[in-house]
Write a protein that holds these residues in place. Sequence first.
Motif, PDB file in Angstrom:
ATOM      1  N   LEU A  85      28.019 -10.040 -22.143  1.00  0.00           N
ATOM      2  CA  LEU A  85      27.231 -11.077 -22.806  1.00  0.00           C
ATOM      3  C   LEU A  85      26.099 -11.594 -21.926  1.00  0.00           C
ATOM      4  CD1 LEU A  85      30.090 -13.198 -24.392  1.00  0.00           C
ATOM      5  CD2 LEU A  85      28.508 -11.689 -25.598  1.00  0.00           C
ATOM      6  N   PHE A  86      26.230 -11.398 -20.608  1.00  0.00           N
ATOM      7  CA  PHE A  86      25.283 -11.956 -19.651  1.00  0.00           C
ATOM      8  C   PHE A  86      24.504 -10.891 -18.888  1.00  0.00           C
ATOM      9  CE2 PHE A  86      29.253 -14.452 -19.766  1.00  0.00           C
ATOM     10  CZ  PHE A  86      28.782 -15.548 -20.465  1.00  0.00           C
ATOM     11  N   SER A  87      24.741  -9.614 -19.162  1.00  0.00           N
ATOM     12  CA  SER A  87      24.155  -8.541 -18.363  1.00  0.00           C
ATOM     13  C   SER A  87      23.576  -7.452 -19.262  1.00  0.00           C
ATOM     14  CB  SER A  87      25.219  -7.894 -17.475  1.00  0.00           C
ATOM     15  OG  SER A  87      25.849  -8.846 -16.674  1.00  0.00           O
ATOM     16  N   ASP A  88      22.482  -6.880 -18.800  1.00  0.00           N
ATOM     17  CA  ASP A  88      21.942  -5.704 -19.475  1.00  0.00           C
ATOM     18  C   ASP A  88      21.392  -4.701 -18.470  1.00  0.00           C
ATOM     19  OD1 ASP A  88      19.633  -6.981 -18.722  1.00  0.00           O
ATOM     20  OD2 ASP A  88      18.912  -7.348 -20.744  1.00  0.00           O
ATOM     21  N   GLY A  89      21.821  -4.822 -17.238  1.00  0.00           N
ATOM     22  CA  GLY A  89      21.394  -3.870 -16.224  1.00  0.00           C
ATOM     23  C   GLY A  89      22.163  -4.050 -14.932  1.00  0.00           C
ATOM     24  N   ASP A  90      22.102  -3.043 -14.069  1.00  0.00           N
ATOM     25  CA  ASP A  90      22.863  -3.034 -12.828  1.00  0.00           C
ATOM     26  C   ASP A  90      22.516  -4.201 -11.905  1.00  0.00           C
ATOM     27  OD1 ASP A  90      22.278  -0.615 -14.075  1.00  0.00           O
ATOM     28  OD2 ASP A  90      22.475   0.553 -12.258  1.00  0.00           O
ATOM     29  N   SER A  91      21.254  -4.606 -11.872  1.00  0.00           N
ATOM     30  CA  SER A  91      20.825  -5.607 -10.896  1.00  0.00           C
ATOM     31  C   SER A  91      21.473  -6.966 -11.131  1.00  0.00           C
ATOM     32  CB  SER A  91      19.299  -5.750 -10.932  1.00  0.00           C
ATOM     33  OG  SER A  91      18.892  -6.232 -12.199  1.00  0.00           O
ATOM     34  N   GLN A  92      21.990  -7.215 -12.330  1.00  0.00           N
ATOM     35  CA  GLN A  92      22.571  -8.509 -12.650  1.00  0.00           C
ATOM     36  C   GLN A  92      24.084  -8.556 -12.437  1.00  0.00           C
ATOM     37  OE1 GLN A  92      21.320  -8.225 -16.616  1.00  0.00           O
ATOM     38  NE2 GLN A  92      19.359  -9.230 -16.281  1.00  0.00           N
ATOM     39  N   LEU A  93      24.659  -7.489 -11.950  1.00  0.00           N
ATOM     40  CA  LEU A  93      26.118  -7.430 -11.834  1.00  0.00           C
ATOM     41  C   LEU A  93      26.604  -8.000 -10.514  1.00  0.00           C
ATOM     42  CD1 LEU A  93      26.981  -3.917 -13.287  1.00  0.00           C
ATOM     43  CD2 LEU A  93      27.063  -6.124 -14.419  1.00  0.00           C
ATOM     44  N   THR A  94      27.595  -8.885 -10.619  1.00  0.00           N
ATOM     45  CA  THR A  94      28.287  -9.364  -9.422  1.00  0.00           C
ATOM     46  C   THR A  94      29.275  -8.286  -8.997  1.00  0.00           C
ATOM     47  OG1 THR A  94      30.093 -10.360 -10.674  1.00  0.00           O
ATOM     48  CG2 THR A  94      28.124 -11.735 -10.311  1.00  0.00           C
ATOM     49  N   LEU A 114      25.537  -0.136 -20.562  1.00  0.00           N
ATOM     50  CA  LEU A 114      25.094  -1.455 -20.105  1.00  0.00           C
ATOM     51  C   LEU A 114      23.573  -1.561 -20.126  1.00  0.00           C
ATOM     52  CD1 LEU A 114      25.841  -4.237 -18.931  1.00  0.00           C
ATOM     53  CD2 LEU A 114      25.656  -3.203 -16.663  1.00  0.00           C
ATOM     54  N   ARG A 115      22.900  -0.516 -19.701  1.00  0.00           N
ATOM     55  CA  ARG A 115      21.432  -0.536 -19.705  1.00  0.00           C
ATOM     56  C   ARG A 115      20.873  -0.609 -21.128  1.00  0.00           C
ATOM     57  NH1 ARG A 115      22.386   2.182 -14.906  1.00  0.00           N
ATOM     58  NH2 ARG A 115      22.673   4.226 -15.818  1.00  0.00           N
ATOM     59  N   ALA A 116      21.607  -0.097 -22.090  1.00  0.00           N
ATOM     60  CA  ALA A 116      21.193  -0.157 -23.495  1.00  0.00           C
ATOM     61  C   ALA A 116      21.634  -1.471 -24.163  1.00  0.00           C
ATOM     62  CB  ALA A 116      21.766   1.031 -24.262  1.00  0.00           C
ATOM     63  N   LYS A 120      23.500 -11.365 -24.818  1.00  0.00           N
ATOM     64  CA  LYS A 120      23.405 -12.485 -25.754  1.00  0.00           C
ATOM     65  C   LYS A 120      22.857 -13.737 -25.081  1.00  0.00           C
ATOM     66  CE  LYS A 120      26.098 -14.664 -29.392  1.00  0.00           C
ATOM     67  NZ  LYS A 120      25.228 -14.342 -30.498  1.00  0.00           N
ATOM     68  N   TYR A 121      23.123 -13.894 -23.791  1.00  0.00           N
ATOM     69  CA  TYR A 121      22.703 -15.078 -23.045  1.00  0.00           C
ATOM     70  C   TYR A 121      21.881 -14.650 -21.846  1.00  0.00           C
ATOM     71  CZ  TYR A 121      26.490 -16.942 -25.843  1.00  0.00           C
ATOM     72  OH  TYR A 121      27.300 -17.271 -26.898  1.00  0.00           O
ATOM     73  N   ASN A 123      21.796 -15.749 -18.743  1.00  0.00           N
ATOM     74  CA  ASN A 123      22.682 -15.519 -17.597  1.00  0.00           C
ATOM     75  C   ASN A 123      23.870 -16.465 -17.704  1.00  0.00           C
ATOM     76  OD1 ASN A 123      22.033 -18.054 -16.248  1.00  0.00           O
ATOM     77  ND2 ASN A 123      20.113 -17.098 -15.616  1.00  0.00           N
ATOM     78  N   LEU A 124      24.842 -16.275 -16.839  1.00  0.00           N
ATOM     79  CA  LEU A 124      26.077 -17.054 -16.892  1.00  0.00           C
ATOM     80  C   LEU A 124      25.812 -18.525 -16.631  1.00  0.00           C
ATOM     81  CD1 LEU A 124      29.131 -17.313 -17.104  1.00  0.00           C
ATOM     82  CD2 LEU A 124      29.291 -16.572 -14.720  1.00  0.00           C
ATOM     83  N   ASP A 125      25.010 -18.852 -15.634  1.00  0.00           N
ATOM     84  CA  ASP A 125      24.757 -20.252 -15.293  1.00  0.00           C
ATOM     85  C   ASP A 125      24.135 -21.026 -16.452  1.00  0.00           C
ATOM     86  OD1 ASP A 125      25.820 -19.956 -12.753  1.00  0.00           O
ATOM     87  OD2 ASP A 125      23.876 -19.442 -11.853  1.00  0.00           O
ATOM     88  N   LYS A 126      23.133 -20.434 -17.096  1.00  0.00           N
ATOM     89  CA  LYS A 126      22.492 -21.114 -18.222  1.00  0.00           C
ATOM     90  C   LYS A 126      23.459 -21.273 -19.386  1.00  0.00           C
ATOM     91  CE  LYS A 126      17.720 -20.271 -17.168  1.00  0.00           C
ATOM     92  NZ  LYS A 126      16.401 -19.924 -17.636  1.00  0.00           N
ATOM     93  N   PHE A 127      24.290 -20.271 -19.619  1.00  0.00           N
ATOM     94  CA  PHE A 127      25.287 -20.362 -20.676  1.00  0.00           C
ATOM     95  C   PHE A 127      26.227 -21.534 -20.426  1.00  0.00           C
ATOM     96  CE2 PHE A 127      29.717 -19.305 -21.793  1.00  0.00           C
ATOM     97  CZ  PHE A 127      29.611 -19.383 -23.177  1.00  0.00           C
TER      98      PHE A 127
END
Length: 131
Positions: A85-94, A114-116, A120-121, A123-127
């Motif tokens: 829900l918070f990610s759409d690419g590798d760079s955003q993964l913890t 994941l790249r496709a 929905k949000y 990022n996690l913090d803003k959600f």
Amino acid sequence: MHTTILKGTNIGDNVIIGANSLVNKDIPSNCVAAGNPIKIIMPLDTYYMKRKERQAREVTELVHKYRECYGKEPDEKALHEFFWLFSDGDSQLTETWKRMMTLVGNEKESYDALRANKKKYENLDKFLKEI
């Protein structure tokens, strides 16, 4: 779990079988089936869309319960099931979310999906601040 598959039955590819089912007939590919005796409940595509729709409600409920129980904000470990829900690419993964991508040995396919993905949000913090 606790499902009986009778001899001579065939289960297609990409099938979800519900717990405690009795598989007494052939099940075609790409569906969800359950029951005793088993019956086809829905196509896998329909199930996938229903799950995507419910995720937002489920993560919101989880955050509220987490705050209630622990008196603090949940982190990426607590919300590891919902990282799509918070990610759409590798760079955003913890690191926690990267581990989730490797659980079943289909890492390449998971990263391609994941790249496709359309998160929905933002990022996690803003959600967490919004709910």
